[in-house]
Design a protein around this motif. Structure first.
Motif, PDB file in Angstrom:
ATOM      1  N   PHE A   1      19.974 -36.059 -52.683  1.00  0.00           N
ATOM      2  CA  PHE A   1      21.150 -36.917 -52.522  1.00  0.00           C
ATOM      3  C   PHE A   1      22.422 -36.260 -53.075  1.00  0.00           C
ATOM      4  O   PHE A   1      23.514 -36.453 -52.537  1.00  0.00           O
ATOM      5  CB  PHE A   1      20.918 -38.270 -53.226  1.00  0.00           C
ATOM      6  CG  PHE A   1      19.830 -39.099 -52.598  1.00  0.00           C
ATOM      7  CD1 PHE A   1      19.482 -38.927 -51.273  1.00  0.00           C
ATOM      8  CD2 PHE A   1      19.161 -40.052 -53.351  1.00  0.00           C
ATOM      9  CE1 PHE A   1      18.477 -39.688 -50.694  1.00  0.00           C
ATOM     10  CE2 PHE A   1      18.157 -40.827 -52.792  1.00  0.00           C
ATOM     11  CZ  PHE A   1      17.818 -40.643 -51.454  1.00  0.00           C
ATOM     12  N   GLN A   2      22.283 -35.497 -54.148  1.00  0.00           N
ATOM     13  CA  GLN A   2      23.437 -34.846 -54.764  1.00  0.00           C
ATOM     14  C   GLN A   2      23.986 -33.721 -53.887  1.00  0.00           C
ATOM     15  O   GLN A   2      25.197 -33.539 -53.777  1.00  0.00           O
ATOM     16  CB  GLN A   2      23.077 -34.288 -56.134  1.00  0.00           C
ATOM     17  CG  GLN A   2      22.820 -35.362 -57.197  1.00  0.00           C
ATOM     18  CD  GLN A   2      22.171 -34.772 -58.452  1.00  0.00           C
ATOM     19  OE1 GLN A   2      22.085 -33.555 -58.595  1.00  0.00           O
ATOM     20  NE2 GLN A   2      21.719 -35.643 -59.331  1.00  0.00           N
ATOM     21  N   THR A   3      23.090 -32.965 -53.269  1.00  0.00           N
ATOM     22  CA  THR A   3      23.491 -31.786 -52.495  1.00  0.00           C
ATOM     23  C   THR A   3      23.731 -32.085 -51.018  1.00  0.00           C
ATOM     24  O   THR A   3      24.354 -31.289 -50.319  1.00  0.00           O
ATOM     25  CB  THR A   3      22.409 -30.691 -52.602  1.00  0.00           C
ATOM     26  OG1 THR A   3      21.157 -31.213 -52.109  1.00  0.00           O
ATOM     27  CG2 THR A   3      22.243 -30.243 -54.047  1.00  0.00           C
ATOM     28  N   GLY A   4      23.207 -33.227 -50.528  1.00  0.00           N
ATOM     29  CA  GLY A   4      23.323 -33.544 -49.106  1.00  0.00           C
ATOM     30  C   GLY A   4      22.406 -32.699 -48.250  1.00  0.00           C
ATOM     31  O   GLY A   4      22.686 -32.449 -47.071  1.00  0.00           O
ATOM     32  N   ILE A   5      21.286 -32.267 -48.831  1.00  0.00           N
ATOM     33  CA  ILE A   5      20.331 -31.421 -48.106  1.00  0.00           C
ATOM     34  C   ILE A   5      18.978 -32.109 -48.053  1.00  0.00           C
ATOM     35  O   ILE A   5      18.444 -32.527 -49.089  1.00  0.00           O
ATOM     36  CB  ILE A   5      20.185 -30.037 -48.784  1.00  0.00           C
ATOM     37  CG1 ILE A   5      21.529 -29.307 -48.768  1.00  0.00           C
ATOM     38  CG2 ILE A   5      19.111 -29.207 -48.086  1.00  0.00           C
ATOM     39  CD1 ILE A   5      21.518 -28.006 -49.561  1.00  0.00           C
TER      40      ILE A   5
END
Length: 450
Positions: free
Chosen positions: A53-57
Motif C-alpha cells: 500500500f505504501q509503494t503502490g506496487i
C-alpha cells in the motif's frame, strides 16, 4: 482515496470471513490451508500488505492465474460449451481488504440501478425493480418494452487504459491508482485440464474474475452507462443488463427504443465492449394488448422478440403471470422429490431434512417475494409438492395431514415463506434501507382515525 495501513487483526478478520474452499491456486494452496497457517504467517503477511500500500506496487507472484475449464452442456468437443474458471493465488484475495467498497459507498459513486457485487443488494431486488417498472406501465394501460442485453465476455474485454481513466475521474488517484495499475499489469495465466498444462500467456485486458477486487472494478467500468440512456430505465446486475421503456403508442415506443439502442451500441464500441445483437432479445409487456405485430432492428440486425425469458434466474413472461417460472419450479421440485423418495429407506429423518433444505428450499425461496404473491391457483401445485415431500421426510402416509408434520420438521409452509419474505421487504421499506429506486415505489399509509 487513500490506502491506510492495516494491522494484524484486520487481516485475520478478512481471512476468517472467507469460505473454506478446497479449490487450489497455482501453488496448490487452498483457502482451508490459509486459515490453518494464518497464525504463523500473520506478521510477515501484514508487513507485505502495508509495504504494498505504501509503494503502490502489487506483488508479481500474486498475479499468476490458473484457468480451469468447467463443462456446461452440449457437445464436449466444442470449446464454447466450457466456462473458464480463473483460480488466483489465495493470498492475493486478502491483500486489498475491501478498501474500495467503503470508498464507493461513502461517496455514492455507483448507480442506484447496479445491484451486482454490492452489500445489501441482491438479485431479488434487481428483479423487483424491473417488475415494478413494467407493472407501473401496465397499470397505466401503457405498453412496456423490455430489452435483455447480451454482452460478449464482458469481464474479459475490459480495457485497462479506459478503466484507469474512469477510476481517476472517480477520485482514485495517486498511490492508490498506481497500486491498481500494478494490480492489472504484468498478469499471466495458463490453462490446466486434467493433467495437461498450457504455456503461460500474458493477460492484456479484462479484470480477474476470481478476485475480490476484479468485480468491483468491473461495475465501476460500467457505471456511466446510464449517461447515454435518456428515455430508457435500466437495471443491471454485474453484466446482466435490462432496459425498459413505456408509452401508450407501440410504434412510437419501438422507435424510441431503437434510437436509444443505437446510442447504447456506440457507448459499447467506445468502451471496447461487444454487444451481441444475435443473443439480445426484447419483449412487449401489456397482457392481451401486447400480442400486436412488432419488430426491433439494431444496425440492420433484427432483434429476436420473445414471450418469456430468463433474467437473473427468474422466468418473466409478457403477461407477468409467472406461470412459466412456476412450471420451471415444479419440474425442479419433482426431480428433487424423486431423489429424496429414492433415499428414504437409507437415510434417517435428519438426513432427509438436510436433502430437503439442499434440493427443495433454494428453488422455492429464490426471489419468492417477487413471484410468490401471484394467484393462489398458480402456486397450488408447489404447495402440493411441498406437502408431498414433507410426508416423505416424516415417512407418513399419503393421506396424513401435514400441519403437525411441518411443526415437527421445523419447516415453514410455502405460503408462510412468501409472507415472511414479503414482510422482510416491508420492514426494509419502513427503515428506508432499500435502494432509492425501489424505495420510491412504496408510500406509507396515513393513519385513519375512527
Amino acid at each position: 482515496m487513500f490506502l491506510g495501513g492495516v494491522c494484524e487483526s484486520d487481516v485475520f478478520e478478512v481471512v476468517r470471513k472467507f469460505k473454506s474452499k478446497k479449490s487450489t491456486d497455482d501453488n496448490s494452496i487452498d483457502m482451508s490451508l490459509i486459515k490453518e497457517v494464518m497464525d504463523c504467517v500473520l506478521k510477515p503477511f501484514t508487513y507485505i500488505c502495508n509495504k504494498s500500500f505504501q509503494t503502490g506496487i502489487f506483488p508479481d507472484r500474486m498475479k499468476m492465474a490458473k484457468v480451469v475449464p468447467i463443462y456446461k452442456n452440449g457437445d464436449k468437443h466444442i470449446l464454447s460449451n466450457y466456462r473458464p474458471v480463473s483460480l488466483l493465488p489465495q493470498f492475493s484475495k486478502i491483500l486489498f481488504v475491501n478498501r474500495l467498497d467503503a470508498f464507493m459507498e461513502k461517496y455514492e459513486l455507483l448507480s442506484d440501478h447496479q445491484y451486482g457485487f454490492r452489500s445489501n443488494r441482491s438479485t431479488s431486488l434487481a428483479v423487483m425493480e424491473l417488475v415494478e417498472n413494467i407493472s407501473t406501465a401496465i397499470d397505466k394501460k401503457q405498453y412496456a418494452v423490455g430489452v435483455f442485453v447480451d454482452l460478449r465476455k464482458a469481464f474479459d474485454t475490459i480495457n485497462h487504459s479506459l478503466l484507469l481513466q474512469k477510476l481517476e475521474r472517480y477520485g482514485i488517484r495517486g498511490v492508490t491508482l498506481n497500486w491498481i495499475r500494478s494490480y492489472l499489469n504484468n498478469r499471466f495465466q495458463y490453462v490446466k485440464f486434467n493433467n495437461a498444462v498450457s504455456h503461460f500467456r500474458k493477460v492484456t485486458c479484462g479484470v480477474p474474475q476470481g478476485s475480490v477486487l476484479g468485480p468491483k472494478l468491473f461495475i465501476l467500468y460500467l457505471n456511466d452507462i446510464g449517461t447515454v440512456l435518456n428515455k430508457l430505465k435500466f437495471t443491471i446486475f454485474a453484466d446482466d443488463t435490462n432496459l425498459v421503456s413505456s408509452g401508450p403508442d407501440i410504434k412510437e415506443l419501438l422507435t424510441t427504443v431503437e434510437k436509444e439502442l443505437i446510442k447504447l451500441k456506440e457507448w459499447f464500441n467506445i468502451n471496447k465492449l461487444s454487444l451481441n445483437e444475435n443473443k439480445t432479445k426484447f419483449m412487449v409487456f401489456g397482457g392481451v394488448r401486447a400480442n400486436c405485430e412488432t419488430q426491433l432492428i439494431l444496425n440492420g440486425v433484427k432483434i429476436e422478440r420473445v414471450y418469456d425469458t430468463k433474467f437473473l434466474g427468474v422466468i418473466l413472461d409478457y403477461k407477468l403471470s409467472w406461470k412459466p417460472h412456476i412450471e420451471y419450479i415444479k419440474q425442479k421440485l419433482s426431480k428433487s422429490i424423486g431423489i429424496i423418495y429414492n433415499t428414504r429407506d437409507f437415510l434417517n429423518k435428519k438426513g432427509l431434512r438436510i436433502l430437503y433444505f439442499s434440493l427443495i428450499m433454494p428453488y422455492m425461496t429464490y426471489c419468492v417475494e417477487v413471484w410468490g404473491n401471484t394467484y393462489r391457483t398458480y402456486i397450488d401445485p408447489i404447495i402440493k409438492l411441498q406437502k408431498r415431500v414433507i410426508r416423505i421426510i416424516n415417512k407418513a402416509s399419503y393421506c396424513e395431514t401435514t400441519n403437525k408434520l411441518f411443526i415437527e420438521s421445523r419447516t415453514l409452509k410455502f405460503l408462510d415463506i412468501v409472507y415472511l419474505r414479503t414482510l422482510e421487504i416491508l420492514f426494509r421499506v419502513k427503515n428506508k434501507s432499500l435502494p432509492t429506486c425501489i424505495q420510491q415505489f412504496f408510500k406509507l399509509r396515513e393513519k385513519i382515525i375512527i
